[in-house]
Design a protein around this motif. Structure first.
Motif, short mmCIF file in Angstrom:
data_model
loop_
_atom_site.label_atom_id
_atom_site.label_comp_id
_atom_site.label_asym_id
_atom_site.label_seq_id
_atom_site.Cartn_x
_atom_site.Cartn_y
_atom_site.Cartn_z
N VAL A 69 22.53 17.10 65.95
CA VAL A 69 23.25 17.08 64.67
C VAL A 69 23.71 18.49 64.30
CG1 VAL A 69 22.93 16.75 62.18
CG2 VAL A 69 22.16 14.99 63.79
N PHE A 70 22.84 19.46 64.48
CA PHE A 70 23.19 20.85 64.18
C PHE A 70 24.34 21.33 65.06
CE2 PHE A 70 22.37 25.47 64.93
CZ PHE A 70 22.68 25.92 63.67
N ALA A 71 24.27 21.00 66.35
CA ALA A 71 25.34 21.39 67.26
C ALA A 71 26.67 20.74 66.87
CB ALA A 71 24.98 21.01 68.70
N ALA A 72 26.63 19.46 66.51
CA ALA A 72 27.85 18.77 66.08
C ALA A 72 28.43 19.41 64.83
CB ALA A 72 27.55 17.30 65.85
N ASP A 73 27.56 19.72 63.88
CA ASP A 73 27.98 20.29 62.61
C ASP A 73 28.66 21.64 62.81
OD1 ASP A 73 28.27 20.50 59.87
OD2 ASP A 73 26.21 21.12 59.51
N GLY A 81 38.43 16.45 60.08
CA GLY A 81 37.93 15.33 59.30
C GLY A 81 38.92 14.83 58.26
N GLU A 82 38.54 13.75 57.60
CA GLU A 82 39.36 13.18 56.54
C GLU A 82 39.46 14.17 55.39
OE1 GLU A 82 39.52 9.21 53.67
OE2 GLU A 82 37.96 9.43 55.19
N ALA A 83 40.67 14.42 54.92
CA ALA A 83 40.93 15.39 53.86
C ALA A 83 40.35 16.76 54.22
CB ALA A 83 40.35 14.90 52.53
N ARG A 84 40.30 17.03 55.52
CA ARG A 84 39.80 18.31 56.05
C ARG A 84 38.37 18.59 55.64
NH1 ARG A 84 43.82 21.39 58.26
NH2 ARG A 84 42.62 23.30 58.03
N TRP A 85 37.58 17.51 55.46
CA TRP A 85 36.16 17.68 55.12
C TRP A 85 35.28 16.68 55.87
CZ3 TRP A 85 33.39 21.49 53.29
CH2 TRP A 85 32.06 21.25 52.95
N GLY A 86 35.32 15.41 55.50
CA GLY A 86 34.42 14.42 56.08
C GLY A 86 34.80 14.04 57.50
N ARG A 87 33.87 14.25 58.45
CA ARG A 87 34.11 13.93 59.86
C ARG A 87 33.39 12.63 60.22
NH1 ARG A 87 31.48 19.68 61.04
NH2 ARG A 87 30.13 18.65 59.54
N GLU A 88 33.81 12.00 61.31
CA GLU A 88 33.10 10.86 61.88
C GLU A 88 32.47 11.32 63.18
OE1 GLU A 88 35.10 7.15 62.23
OE2 GLU A 88 36.20 7.38 60.33
N LEU A 115 23.61 14.48 53.12
CA LEU A 115 23.42 15.91 53.34
C LEU A 115 24.72 16.63 53.65
CD1 LEU A 115 21.27 18.19 53.61
CD2 LEU A 115 21.12 17.58 56.04
N SER A 116 25.54 16.03 54.52
CA SER A 116 26.69 16.77 55.04
C SER A 116 28.05 16.27 54.55
CB SER A 116 26.68 16.72 56.57
OG SER A 116 27.06 15.43 57.04
N GLY A 117 28.10 15.05 53.99
CA GLY A 117 29.38 14.50 53.57
C GLY A 117 30.19 13.90 54.71
N ASP A 118 29.54 13.69 55.86
CA ASP A 118 30.21 13.10 57.03
C ASP A 118 29.73 11.67 57.25
OD1 ASP A 118 31.52 15.60 57.91
OD2 ASP A 118 29.46 16.28 58.23
N LYS A 119 30.42 10.95 58.10
CA LYS A 119 30.02 9.61 58.48
C LYS A 119 29.38 9.68 59.86
CE LYS A 119 31.70 4.87 59.14
NZ LYS A 119 32.90 3.98 59.13
N TRP A 120 28.07 9.39 59.92
CA TRP A 120 27.31 9.52 61.15
C TRP A 120 26.96 8.16 61.73
CZ3 TRP A 120 26.12 14.41 63.10
CH2 TRP A 120 26.34 15.49 62.23
N SER A 121 26.90 8.08 63.05
CA SER A 121 26.38 6.91 63.75
C SER A 121 25.37 7.39 64.78
CB SER A 121 27.50 6.13 64.45
OG SER A 121 28.44 5.65 63.52
N LEU A 122 24.37 6.57 65.04
CA LEU A 122 23.34 6.91 66.03
C LEU A 122 23.26 5.82 67.08
CD1 LEU A 122 21.00 8.73 66.95
CD2 LEU A 122 19.50 7.44 65.42
N LYS A 123 23.48 6.19 68.34
CA LYS A 123 23.37 5.28 69.47
C LYS A 123 22.23 5.77 70.35
CE LYS A 123 27.20 3.08 68.30
NZ LYS A 123 27.18 1.69 67.77
#
Length: 435
Positions: A69-73, A81-88, A115-123
């Motif tokens: 998660v830290f590496a992705a962030d 991301g959407e509106a240059r903020w929220g990422r998927e 925490l981050s304002g992003d949309k996360w998925s876990l596989k």
């Protein structure tokens, strides 16, 4: 656009999920020294040499997840991301018990989204269980683990624990820059005052450079997820039931937005009550018996300082701590790094607290009371936002504090009055300082 972070554990892991060729992705190898996509960290080395072995089971999986998660962030820019903020972002993670983690996935995505304002998925996919190694720690085992940032709150937290006779494992992490320097010099003062009562666990973490992605995303909203996971990993090596202390004042934990433009995850939520509650829920679901303890959640920073049980050591160590959001700024302005800027929000909170408590403090590049920065300048943004927030606060009825607190996120109903009170006290502390 949805990003995929594909985690490999060890050098022999070559998993490749079936995702569309057009989906952006990168691989991240963990505990795989020498791999081109390896997370550059001291995690494995420190756990093996200082804590008798690597964390195992759910504690290891949680740390691997937090690392990814830290590496992705850090590696995925918000401009994607959407509106240059929220990422998927989708994390593909090998875990010891995939059934357990599938049951926890909803909690993970909810707390990370908050925490981050992003949309996360876990596989998740299954991996071979770790071989558990009994920890062989030198000396007496610590009784508690306390997060140790090198800042003022973490100093007060460990001093109160030490003054109460507790043995404390300090856990900190750092990337580039001087953070480990501040942590090390404060730890040296603690060791001098309480010889043999603390053990220092500092972890370096730096994601690899991803091909085609130059630079780093500076917002780093997920750092506290890695911080908490490291604390839990250390606690798991010490023994079951060992609590994780999170020494943070209530004003910063709430971090009520100073302006409408800073609403939601645009303001950090590193120890917000909702995030902490979800993290504790995650630990419970994973069977990790390590309570999260936030002893100062209803205190201001000034109250923490004035109530510290060891005022002598506090006075000696406070000038060595670092709270500034721009601690490296002097490097680019022709002065020395490691000096508090004086104009960022953490500096303003800190100066208000040390002024209220009458304690020693560091030096500041800018004195906002005698030479305030211009409101339209880069250095004046936080000062202007804080001044506006104080003016709004003064003009509102006392019960409006309840709504201000809820603007930062959900709060347990039985604690809302106490959080509203600490918010009021914190705003009064800041107003008194600026006046």
């Amino acid at each position: 656009m949805s990003w995929h972070v594909i985690c490999h554990i060890g050098l022999g892991d070559a998993y490749n999920p079936g995702i569309a060729a057009t989906d952006p992705r990168f691989t991240l190898s963990i505990d795989a020294p020498g791999a081109s996509d390896a997370m550059r960290s001291t995690f494995g080395e420190h756990f093996r040499e200082e804590l008798g072995g690597l964390p195992s089971g759910a504690a290891a999986d949680l740390l691997n997840l937090a690392t990814a998660v830290f590496a992705a962030d850090v590696c995925i820019f918000r401009r994607f991301g959407e509106a240059r903020w929220g990422r998927e972002i989708t994390i593909h993670l090998p875990v010891e018990d995939s059934v357990l983690w599938n049951g926890a996935a909803a909690i993970v995505t909810e707390l990370l989204g908050f925490l981050s304002g992003d949309k996360w998925s876990l596989k998740v996919r299954s991996r071979e269980p770790d071989l558990y190694e009994e920890a062989s720690l030198s000396g007496e085992r610590p009784e508690v683990v306390s997060l140790f940032s090198g800042g003022l709150d973490s100093l007060v937290g460990v001093l109160d624990l030490l003054a109460a006779g507790r043995r404390v494992a300090l856990v900190g992490h750092y990337g580039a820059g001087m953070t480990h320097t501040y942590q090390g010099r404060v730890a040296a003062v603690l060791e001098g005052a309480y010889s043999g009562r603390t053990s220092l666990n500092l972890f370096h973490a730096q994601p690899p450079v991803i091909n085609g992605l130059d630079g780093r995303e500076p917002t780093m909203r997920s750092r506290s997820f890695l911080f908490f996971a490291l604390g839990i990993a250390v606690a798991s090596r010490i023994g079951g039931g060992v609590p994780l202390f999170v020494p943070e004042n209530g004003v910063i934990s709430l971090n009520v937005p100073l302006t409408v433009a800073r609403s939601g995850s645009l303001s950090t939520r590193t120890t917000h009550p909702y995030y902490v509650a979800r993290f504790q829920e995650l630990l419970n679901v994973l069977g990790l018996d390590h309570p999260l303890v936030l002893p100062y959640r209803f205190k201001t920073k000034g109250e923490m300082l004035s109530g510290c049980a060891d005022q002598a050591t506090l006075g000696a160590a406070t000038p060595l701590t670092m709270s500034c959001a721009h601690s490296e700024g002097g490097r680019w302005e022709g002065s020395s790094p490691g000096v508090h800027c004086g104009y960022c929000y953490p500096c303003l909170i800190r100066r208000a607290a040390t002024t209220a408590a009458g304690t020693a403090d560091s030096t500041y590049t800018v004195d906002v009371r005698t030479d305030p920065p211009g409101p339209t300048t880069r250095k004046g943004r936080d000062f202007r936002a804080l001044s506006m927030a104080i003016e709004r606060y003064r003009g509102r009825p006392a019960n409006r504090a309840l709504f201000d607190v809820l603007d930062s996120g959900p709060v347990p109903p039985d604690e809302i009055a106490a959080y509203a009170e600490v918010y009021r006290k914190g705003m009064d502390e800041l107003a008194d300082f600026l006046n």
